[in-house]
Scaffold this motif. Structure first.
Motif, PDB file in Angstrom:
ATOM      1  N   UNK A 192     -11.755   5.229   0.995  1.00 43.75           N
ATOM      2  CA  UNK A 192     -11.529   5.515   2.431  1.00 43.75           C
ATOM      3  C   UNK A 192     -10.183   6.210   2.633  1.00 43.75           C
ATOM      4  N   UNK A 193     -10.163   7.122   3.596  1.00 40.85           N
ATOM      5  CA  UNK A 193      -8.903   7.808   3.900  1.00 40.85           C
ATOM      6  C   UNK A 193      -7.954   6.859   4.613  1.00 40.85           C
ATOM      7  N   UNK A 194      -6.714   6.769   4.169  1.00 36.74           N
ATOM      8  CA  UNK A 194      -5.760   5.898   4.867  1.00 36.74           C
ATOM      9  C   UNK A 194      -5.316   6.513   6.201  1.00 36.74           C
ATOM     10  N   UNK A 195      -4.567   5.742   6.980  1.00 37.64           N
ATOM     11  CA  UNK A 195      -4.063   6.159   8.298  1.00 37.64           C
ATOM     12  C   UNK A 195      -3.291   7.473   8.184  1.00 37.64           C
ATOM     13  N   UNK A 196      -3.751   8.499   8.944  1.00 42.14           N
ATOM     14  CA  UNK A 196      -3.153   9.830   8.833  1.00 42.14           C
ATOM     15  C   UNK A 196      -1.673   9.826   9.211  1.00 42.14           C
ATOM     16  N   UNK A 197      -1.296   9.052  10.221  1.00 46.98           N
ATOM     17  CA  UNK A 197       0.105   9.046  10.660  1.00 46.98           C
ATOM     18  C   UNK A 197       1.040   8.549   9.559  1.00 46.98           C
ATOM     19  N   UNK A 198       0.603   7.491   8.866  1.00 48.16           N
ATOM     20  CA  UNK A 198       1.419   6.966   7.757  1.00 48.16           C
ATOM     21  C   UNK A 198       1.507   8.006   6.645  1.00 48.16           C
ATOM     22  N   UNK A 199       0.352   8.637   6.335  1.00 46.37           N
ATOM     23  CA  UNK A 199       0.305   9.660   5.272  1.00 46.37           C
ATOM     24  C   UNK A 199       1.214  10.834   5.627  1.00 46.37           C
ATOM     25  N   UNK A 200       1.097  11.298   6.853  1.00 45.67           N
ATOM     26  CA  UNK A 200       1.866  12.466   7.305  1.00 45.67           C
ATOM     27  C   UNK A 200       3.372  12.179   7.273  1.00 45.67           C
ATOM     28  N   UNK A 201       3.770  10.995   7.730  1.00 45.98           N
ATOM     29  CA  UNK A 201       5.190  10.618   7.718  1.00 45.98           C
ATOM     30  C   UNK A 201       5.721  10.574   6.290  1.00 45.98           C
ATOM     31  N   UNK A 202       4.936   9.959   5.386  1.00 43.99           N
ATOM     32  CA  UNK A 202       5.376   9.847   3.983  1.00 43.99           C
ATOM     33  C   UNK A 202       5.467  11.221   3.330  1.00 43.99           C
ATOM     34  N   UNK A 229       0.099  16.631   1.348  1.00 40.03           N
ATOM     35  CA  UNK A 229      -0.580  15.543   2.063  1.00 40.03           C
ATOM     36  C   UNK A 229      -1.523  14.753   1.149  1.00 40.03           C
ATOM     37  N   UNK A 230      -2.192  15.455   0.225  1.00 35.30           N
ATOM     38  CA  UNK A 230      -3.117  14.771  -0.683  1.00 35.30           C
ATOM     39  C   UNK A 230      -2.379  13.780  -1.566  1.00 35.30           C
ATOM     40  N   UNK A 231      -1.191  14.158  -2.026  1.00 37.86           N
ATOM     41  CA  UNK A 231      -0.394  13.254  -2.864  1.00 37.86           C
ATOM     42  C   UNK A 231       0.058  12.043  -2.056  1.00 37.86           C
ATOM     43  N   UNK A 232       0.468  12.294  -0.809  1.00 36.96           N
ATOM     44  CA  UNK A 232       0.883  11.184   0.059  1.00 36.96           C
ATOM     45  C   UNK A 232      -0.298  10.246   0.319  1.00 36.96           C
ATOM     46  N   UNK A 233      -1.480  10.837   0.466  1.00 42.25           N
ATOM     47  CA  UNK A 233      -2.696  10.048   0.696  1.00 42.25           C
ATOM     48  C   UNK A 233      -2.948   9.088  -0.473  1.00 42.25           C
ATOM     49  N   UNK A 234      -2.780   9.596  -1.680  1.00 41.65           N
ATOM     50  CA  UNK A 234      -2.995   8.773  -2.883  1.00 41.65           C
ATOM     51  C   UNK A 234      -1.970   7.650  -2.958  1.00 41.65           C
ATOM     52  N   UNK A 235      -0.729   7.955  -2.622  1.00 41.30           N
ATOM     53  CA  UNK A 235       0.315   6.925  -2.655  1.00 41.30           C
ATOM     54  C   UNK A 235       0.025   5.818  -1.642  1.00 41.30           C
ATOM     55  N   UNK A 236      -0.379   6.206  -0.438  1.00 40.70           N
ATOM     56  CA  UNK A 236      -0.668   5.200   0.599  1.00 40.70           C
ATOM     57  C   UNK A 236      -1.863   4.338   0.187  1.00 40.70           C
ATOM     58  N   UNK A 237      -2.857   4.955  -0.446  1.00 42.63           N
ATOM     59  CA  UNK A 237      -3.999   4.186  -0.969  1.00 42.63           C
ATOM     60  C   UNK A 237      -3.528   3.097  -1.942  1.00 42.63           C
ATOM     61  N   UNK A 238      -2.448   3.377  -2.661  1.00 45.58           N
ATOM     62  CA  UNK A 238      -1.940   2.436  -3.663  1.00 45.58           C
ATOM     63  C   UNK A 238      -0.885   1.490  -3.104  1.00 45.58           C
ATOM     64  N   UNK A 239      -0.779   1.468  -1.788  1.00 50.39           N
ATOM     65  CA  UNK A 239       0.122   0.516  -1.148  1.00 50.39           C
ATOM     66  C   UNK A 239       1.545   1.006  -0.998  1.00 50.39           C
ATOM     67  N   UNK A 240       1.776   2.302  -1.259  1.00 52.12           N
ATOM     68  CA  UNK A 240       3.130   2.864  -1.145  1.00 52.12           C
ATOM     69  C   UNK A 240       3.193   3.636   0.172  1.00 52.12           C
TER      70      UNK A 240
END
Length: 561
Positions: free
Chosen positions: A7-17, A25-36
């Motif tokens: 599942x895609x994580x929250x876009x706002x968290x991804x975008x901020x990171x 953005x894709x790299x940030x998405x992967x990090x957020x998926x892993x709890x970062x």
């Protein structure tokens, strides 16, 4: 093969990171998926620090363990360092011996014979300790269920310190100290250490009492990372920190034994994958084919010529192990077919002639073939011994527990276990195991699954993108190398089957603009050549390919359709 897009994580968290780290953005998405999710969490992730390791005295019984070791040193007692015969056990024994020999001369190592004594603490090992006047045994990667054996040792005046990570039973052995973060009454913050990791926490605690720092323990981390990789524990928390620095040791100042094992590898830098597929199987081969003491002798050696000689013997053991593995796997697959069991919920096979040292590998091979919980038995003295393996999401340890009326003893993890039964109980166990799994496994777990981190357009792949992916290493469970999906790609027309038996697939693919091509290799995907004549979807990891001195990014295909 089922493809599942996370599942895609929250876009706002991804975008901020993504903005804070200045990454795709894709790299940030992967990090957020892993709890970062924050800059600080990313900093800890990308720059693991030894300061992130927990205080070893947070582990239950650590004070008692250290006090008993200090007493043994002070009184000049003989200490026996006892461990299992697999990679985790032999590295643990080598670790403890290598450290303690600097502060105590009266040490010896003991690895039980896989065939005569079986897994874990043995009565024969305790008798050896008693006959040779050892008053303290430090058991590593085993012992959490050795209730009778510890009691037997106590009768003989021998104390036990247990360093284990396997799931405890209802009772804990009455030892001086039982170090195991999985104990219900242990509040240690990180629960996923391997056996060697628990051993490392003990030497970290002893070192603190000796007024040494964590930097003094760096040379031992080549052993710890080898155990972490081989034992397939989560690559999170302390395991990630220990692995990160352990790989640095392997690549800059490995111990002589690891130098001897890796001298034939023509690579500038070894990764965790090399540890898992090159170093670990060779260490394991000693215990599988001959005796695991060869591995310990190699790993504690301080003589390069001697280490090279042992490494040469271990290389021969490994070659023999490969032959046995292939031969027995073939026989086991034939047995399943002959018994009309291809459509069962489990695979349970037995032959008294099968080599006990490779049945675990064979169980893994069968699981790969039929993708279901598997148990492989062979004759072992008066009993039948077996290795069990599972599929993702199914707890084989609990399934075996439900069959305990037919089992003499068993132990292990969610995905891998060992057991022994009486020969007359084989058919009853086999039926019960099939019944238990059939009634408890979710049907979707019987289909192999590829978990995909993100959809990616091939135009996103750049040297910077690849470099950041690599900085997410070391990879392992719960921190796998990312898997991407790209849809509607095409081959440039020169796709072909490669390899001696044409089992692999070599492509050059593009998405949209045919000028922006990227090479791809699909191991064991040669039979999918007909799918590449028109548009197709791919799942893959990013890798490098070096050819004629030129290195380029390539896709390592996992599947296509």
């Amino acid at each position: 093969m089922k493809w599942t897009l996370k599942p895609k994580p929250d876009f706002n968290i991804v975008n901020t990171l993504a903005n804070e780290l200045n990454i795709d953005l894709k790299l940030a998405e992967i990090l957020v998926q892993r709890g970062i999710k924050t800059f600080d969490e990313a900093k800890h992730f990308f720059r693991p620090s030894l300061e992130d390791l927990h205080d070893p005295f947070l582990m239950k019984d650590m004070y008692e363990a250290v006090s008993r070791v200090e007493k043994a040193i002070k009184n000049g007692e003989k200490i026996l360092i006892y461990g299992d015969y697999d990679v985790d056990g032999t590295t643990s024994v080598s670790l403890m011996y290598s450290y303690l020999k600097n502060i105590h001369p009266y040490l010896a190592t003991y690895i039980p014979d896989r065939y005569k004594e079986g897994y874990g603490v043995s009565f024969a090992g305790i008798d050896f300790a008693h006959d040779n006047e050892f008053s303290l045994i430090i058991a590593l990667d085993c012992g959490i269920k050795a209730i009778e054996k510890v009691a037997y040792a106590t009768e003989k005046g021998i104390d036990f310190i247990i360093c284990d990570h396997h799931k405890p039973g209802e009772k804990i052995p009455d030892a001086i100290a039982v170090l195991n973060p999985k104990r219900i009454d242990c509040n240690y913050p990180y629960k996923e250490l391997c056996g060697c990791g628990v051993g490392f926490k003990l030497i970290q605690a002893i070192a603190q009492q000796q007024e040494q720092t964590i930097n003094d323990l760096l040379p031992y981390l080549d052993l710890v990372v080898t155990a972490i990789g081989a034992d397939i524990v989560p690559m999170t928390g302390e395991n990630r920190v220990l692995s990160y620095y352990g790989l640095k040791v392997i690549n800059t100042a490995p111990r002589i034994g690891i130098q001897a094992l890796t001298q034939h590898i023509n690579k500038k830098e070894l990764s965790i994958t090399d540890v898992v597929f090159i170093i670990a199987p060779r260490i394991n081969a000693a215990g599988r084919i001959k005796h695991a003491s060869y591995a310990v002798d190699l790993l504690i050696s301080e003589d390069l010529d001697l280490a090279k000689n042992i490494a040469k013997e271990i290389e021969e053991f490994n070659a023999h192990r490969k032959e046995l593995d292939q031969e027995i796997t073939k026989e086991a697959l034939h047995q399943i077919e002959t018994n009309n069991e291809k459509h069962n919920f489990t695979s349970t096979v037995y032959d008294e002639s099968w080599h006990k040292g490779v049945i675990g590998i064979v169980a893994s091979r069968l699981t790969e073939t039929y993708y279901r919980p598997t148990v492989v038995f062979t004759k072992s003295g008066e009993f039948l011994a077996a290795s069990a393996r599972s599929v993702k999401g199914f707890d084989v340890y609990n399934a075996l527990d439900a069959c305990s009326e037919y089992i003499e003893q068993f132990g292990g993890h969610k995905y891998a276990a060992g057991l022994s039964i009486k020969p007359e109980n084989y058919n009853a166990f086999k039926s019960k195991f099939e019944e238990v799994v059939k009634n408890t496994i979710q049907k979707e777990l019987l289909e192999p699954e590829i978990e995909i981190d993100a959809e990616l357009h091939l135009s996103n792949i750049s040297p910077k993108f690849y470099r950041i992916i690599n900085q997410m290493a070391p990879f392992g469970p719960l921190n796998r190398r990312p898997i991407f999906q790209s849809n509607s790609v095409r081959d440039n027309g020169y796709g072909k089957q490669v390899g001696q038996d044409k089992t692999h697939l070599k492509l050059t693919v593009f998405q949209g603009n045919p000028k922006n091509c990227i090479g791809a290799i699909g191991f064991s995907l040669g039979n999918k050549i007909e799918h590449v004549q028109q548009e197709f979807d791919i799942v893959y990891q990013l890798d490098e390919n070096t050819w004629n001195g030129n290195t380029s990014i390539q896709l390592q295909l996992k599947d296509l359709k």
